[in-house]
Design an enzyme around this catalytic site. Structure first.
Site, PDB file in Angstrom:
ATOM      1  N   HIS A   1       1.209  -1.407   0.154  1.00  0.00           N
ATOM      2  CA  HIS A   1       0.477   0.209   0.153  1.00  0.00           C
ATOM      3  C   HIS A   1       0.654   1.562  -0.034  1.00  0.00           C
ATOM      4  O   HIS A   1       1.598   2.060   1.167  1.00  0.00           O
ATOM      5  CB  HIS A   1      -1.048  -0.279   1.198  1.00  0.00           C
ATOM      6  CG  HIS A   1      -1.800   1.000   0.707  1.00  0.00           C
ATOM      7  ND1 HIS A   1      -2.940   0.988   0.805  1.00  0.00           N
ATOM      8  CD2 HIS A   1      -1.655   2.576   1.547  1.00  0.00           C
ATOM      9  CE1 HIS A   1      -3.945   1.913   0.924  1.00  0.00           C
ATOM     10  NE2 HIS A   1      -2.945   2.941   0.688  1.00  0.00           N
TER      11      HIS A   1
ATOM     12  N   TRP B   1       0.957  13.846   4.149  1.00  0.00           N
ATOM     13  CA  TRP B   1       0.132  12.734   4.930  1.00  0.00           C
ATOM     14  C   TRP B   1       0.875  12.266   5.814  1.00  0.00           C
ATOM     15  O   TRP B   1       0.606  13.249   7.045  1.00  0.00           O
ATOM     16  CB  TRP B   1      -0.514  11.928   4.663  1.00  0.00           C
ATOM     17  CG  TRP B   1      -1.811  12.212   3.210  1.00  0.00           C
ATOM     18  CD1 TRP B   1      -2.895  12.413   4.115  1.00  0.00           C
ATOM     19  CD2 TRP B   1      -1.079  11.988   2.459  1.00  0.00           C
ATOM     20  NE1 TRP B   1      -3.543  12.446   3.092  1.00  0.00           N
ATOM     21  CE2 TRP B   1      -3.322  11.961   2.158  1.00  0.00           C
ATOM     22  CE3 TRP B   1      -1.126  11.671   1.045  1.00  0.00           C
ATOM     23  CZ2 TRP B   1      -3.507  12.679  -0.076  1.00  0.00           C
ATOM     24  CZ3 TRP B   1      -1.297  12.139  -0.091  1.00  0.00           C
ATOM     25  CH2 TRP B   1      -2.254  12.365  -0.811  1.00  0.00           C
TER      26      TRP B   1
ATOM     27  N   GLU C   1     -11.274   4.653   6.961  1.00  0.00           N
ATOM     28  CA  GLU C   1     -10.159   4.880   7.143  1.00  0.00           C
ATOM     29  C   GLU C   1     -10.356   6.137   7.996  1.00  0.00           C
ATOM     30  O   GLU C   1     -10.143   7.703   7.966  1.00  0.00           O
ATOM     31  CB  GLU C   1      -9.009   5.523   6.228  1.00  0.00           C
ATOM     32  CG  GLU C   1      -7.728   6.148   7.159  1.00  0.00           C
ATOM     33  CD  GLU C   1      -6.452   6.444   5.596  1.00  0.00           C
ATOM     34  OE1 GLU C   1      -6.792   6.100   4.430  1.00  0.00           O
ATOM     35  OE2 GLU C   1      -5.459   7.065   6.010  1.00  0.00           O
TER      36      GLU C   1
ATOM     37  N   ASP D   1       2.463   3.170   2.766  1.00  0.00           N
ATOM     38  CA  ASP D   1       1.580   3.599   2.208  1.00  0.00           C
ATOM     39  C   ASP D   1       2.066   5.245   2.339  1.00  0.00           C
ATOM     40  O   ASP D   1       1.567   6.245   0.748  1.00  0.00           O
ATOM     41  CB  ASP D   1       0.447   4.761   3.821  1.00  0.00           C
ATOM     42  CG  ASP D   1      -1.023   5.396   3.856  1.00  0.00           C
ATOM     43  OD1 ASP D   1      -0.583   5.641   1.985  1.00  0.00           O
ATOM     44  OD2 ASP D   1      -1.770   5.784   4.354  1.00  0.00           O
TER      45      ASP D   1
ATOM     46  N   HIS E   1      -9.489   1.653   0.309  1.00  0.00           N
ATOM     47  CA  HIS E   1      -9.268   2.197   1.619  1.00  0.00           C
ATOM     48  C   HIS E   1     -10.269   2.187   1.960  1.00  0.00           C
ATOM     49  O   HIS E   1     -11.606   2.833   1.093  1.00  0.00           O
ATOM     50  CB  HIS E   1      -9.229   3.732   0.917  1.00  0.00           C
ATOM     51  CG  HIS E   1      -7.413   4.155   0.746  1.00  0.00           C
ATOM     52  ND1 HIS E   1      -7.054   3.735  -0.886  1.00  0.00           N
ATOM     53  CD2 HIS E   1      -6.576   4.959   0.908  1.00  0.00           C
ATOM     54  CE1 HIS E   1      -5.627   4.179  -0.573  1.00  0.00           C
ATOM     55  NE2 HIS E   1      -5.313   4.876   0.654  1.00  0.00           N
TER      56      HIS E   1
ATOM     57  N   GLN F   1      -9.331   9.098  -4.920  1.00  0.00           N
ATOM     58  CA  GLN F   1      -9.154   9.934  -4.130  1.00  0.00           C
ATOM     59  C   GLN F   1     -10.228  11.040  -3.781  1.00  0.00           C
ATOM     60  O   GLN F   1     -11.184  10.670  -1.930  1.00  0.00           O
ATOM     61  CB  GLN F   1      -8.096  11.018  -3.485  1.00  0.00           C
ATOM     62  CG  GLN F   1      -7.836  12.064  -3.063  1.00  0.00           C
ATOM     63  CD  GLN F   1      -7.066  11.089  -1.599  1.00  0.00           C
ATOM     64  OE1 GLN F   1      -6.146  10.800  -1.415  1.00  0.00           O
ATOM     65  NE2 GLN F   1      -7.635  11.199  -0.643  1.00  0.00           N
TER      66      GLN F   1
HETATM   67 FE   FE2 Z   1      -3.857   5.328   1.310  1.00  0.00          FE
END
Ligand code: FE2
Length: 430
Positions: free
Chosen positions: A57, A315, A213, A309, A210, A152
């Site tokens: 991922h 992020w 989350e 990730d 995803h 996304q």
């Molecule tokens: Fe992700």
């Protein structure tokens, strides 16, 4: 006669003094005593040979973009998504290719042999898709790169995401992604799971979403993901990434959910570094850990592989492509501290992740690809403890990265001249 021969290696199962012979890119012999005839011979010095690290991922379209166009000041997932939206408007295909190739170089040097990267398709120009398809082609000789079409901004919430996702698949992206918890409503989230699973089933593709989350215990899209997987006969071909809401769910509900996930043969992909950083941001104290129920999923027979990730992106501002950092964090957050648990954490960044990605020819077995890492550690637990130095990275029989043995030279009277981190290993604990 071998092309490559490793001698005096320790294997992950504990066998020591082993030789591994390779020919034509495959492992052709694993024995205790192999006559030393090969074009290239590496003395493993008793250190650990392990299959390549696998990162199931990642977000390669965003990696190494830290600070562009600004920093994430709140540190939250949502500000990260907003920041990524700003970055998308200013980055070119060439920008993404350059950053991604730089990351792949780093990843290879750290012993990663396969990466599953999500690529955002909520950009009508499909900049990230075109860039990463090119990167996939360029790195193919030494790195398996799988791409997930990732909406996304939500496949239903974003007006062109569904159409773009199909365009991305038509261009060669091979896995269907999703983000049900980011759709406008719970109903839309469930609808998106159904839509995307049906799309994957129609095209014979895998799914990696995803999923949940969030710290919201009512975010239960993994339930729909499991049900749709079973309904459509997609068992073993679907992964739920993150699954952080499971951390906060009611135990009674989870006692029903986990068997449904096992029945669907879902793969679970927690991302320990990112989730410990991003989750629980709305909590005061006590703060939730934001990692899914790793041990419980594993004990129910669900395949769990750890992903990284993010590295230096909107992020997460740290990271160095080190899957042993990922295992180290997953171990701590999940309190996976028994000897068996710690060994399992090594599997979670190697064989389990390879299984989640459906890799073929993976492993230290005769007939597998001659792809492995020589680590400056005596066993898998020590590899995690030390985040061990990668002494040699071998892919399909070729040594593609080497790092000298790490040691400190000492200038202390009455003490040894040098000390190596791996020299502290307790070798007889088991
Ligand atoms: Fe992700």
């Amino acid at each position: 006669m071998f092309d490559l021969l490793l001698t005096n290696a320790t294997l992950p199962d504990g066998r020591t003094g082993m030789s591994i012979g390779c020919k034509d890119g495959k492992i052709t012999a694993i024995e205790r005593d192999i006559p030393s005839k090969a074009a290239t011979i590496i003395d493993a010095q008793g250190f650990l040979i392990a299959p390549p690290f696998v990162d199931p991922h990642f977000h390669m379209d965003a990696t190494l973009s830290l600070g562009t166009p600004r920093m994430n000041t709140s540190g939250t997932l949502l500000e990260g998504i907003a920041l990524w939206g700003e970055l998308k408007t200013v980055q070119s295909v060439d920008d993404i290719i350059a950053r991604a190739l730089r990351y792949c170089d780093l990843a290879v040097s750290m012993g990663i042999g396969a990466i599953r990267s999500h690529v955002d398709i909520c950009d009508d120009s499909l900049t990230g898709v075109d860039a990463l398809l090119e990167v996939r082609k360029q790195v193919a000789p030494y790195l398996d790169l799988q791409l997930v079409a990732f909406p996304q901004d939500g496949v239903l919430r974003d007006p062109t995401a569904h159409e773009n996702l199909i365009r991305a698949l038509d261009r060669g992206v091979e896995i269907v992604g999703g983000i049900p918890h980011f759709e406008r409503t719970m109903e839309d989230g469930a609808k998106s799971v159904r839509l995307l699973c049906e799309l994957a089933a129609d095209r014979g593709l895998r799914v990696d979403m995803h999923c949940d989350e969030t710290d919201d215990p009512m975010s239960r899209h993994v339930e729909t993901l499991a049900a749709e997987t079973t309904r459509l006969g997609l068992q073993d071909r679907v992964a739920g990434s993150h699954l952080t809401s499971m951390h906060s769910m009611d135990n009674y509900y989870v006692s029903k959910l986990i068997p449904l996930m096992a029945e669907a043969e879902l793969h679970a992909i927690p991302n320990p570094l990112i989730n410990i950083m991003l989750q629980g941001r709305h909590d005061s104290y006590p703060k939730r850990r934001g990692q899914t129920r790793v041990g419980e999923l594993r004990d129910a027979g669900i395949n769990v592989g750890f992903g990284s990730d993010c590295v230096m992106d909107p992020w997460y501002s740290l990271g160095k492509a080190d899957m042993l950092d990922v295992a180290f964090m997953g171990l701590h957050v999940g309190q996976l501290s028994s000897r068996d648990d710690m060994r399992w954490c090594f599997d979670a960044v190697t064989v389990n992740s390879a299984k989640a990605m459906g890799l073929e020819g993976y492993g230290i077995e005769v007939g597998c690809d001659a792809s492995f890492n020589l680590l400056q550690a005596n066993d898998p637990i020590e590899a995690i403890r030390l985040r061990a130095n990668r002494l040699a990275v071998v892919r399909k029989g070729a040594v593609i990265a080497e790092t000298p043995v790490l040691q400190s030279n000492l200038n202390l009277s009455g003490r040894p001249d040098a000390v190596q981190p791996a020299s502290y290993a307790p070798k007889t604990l088991d």
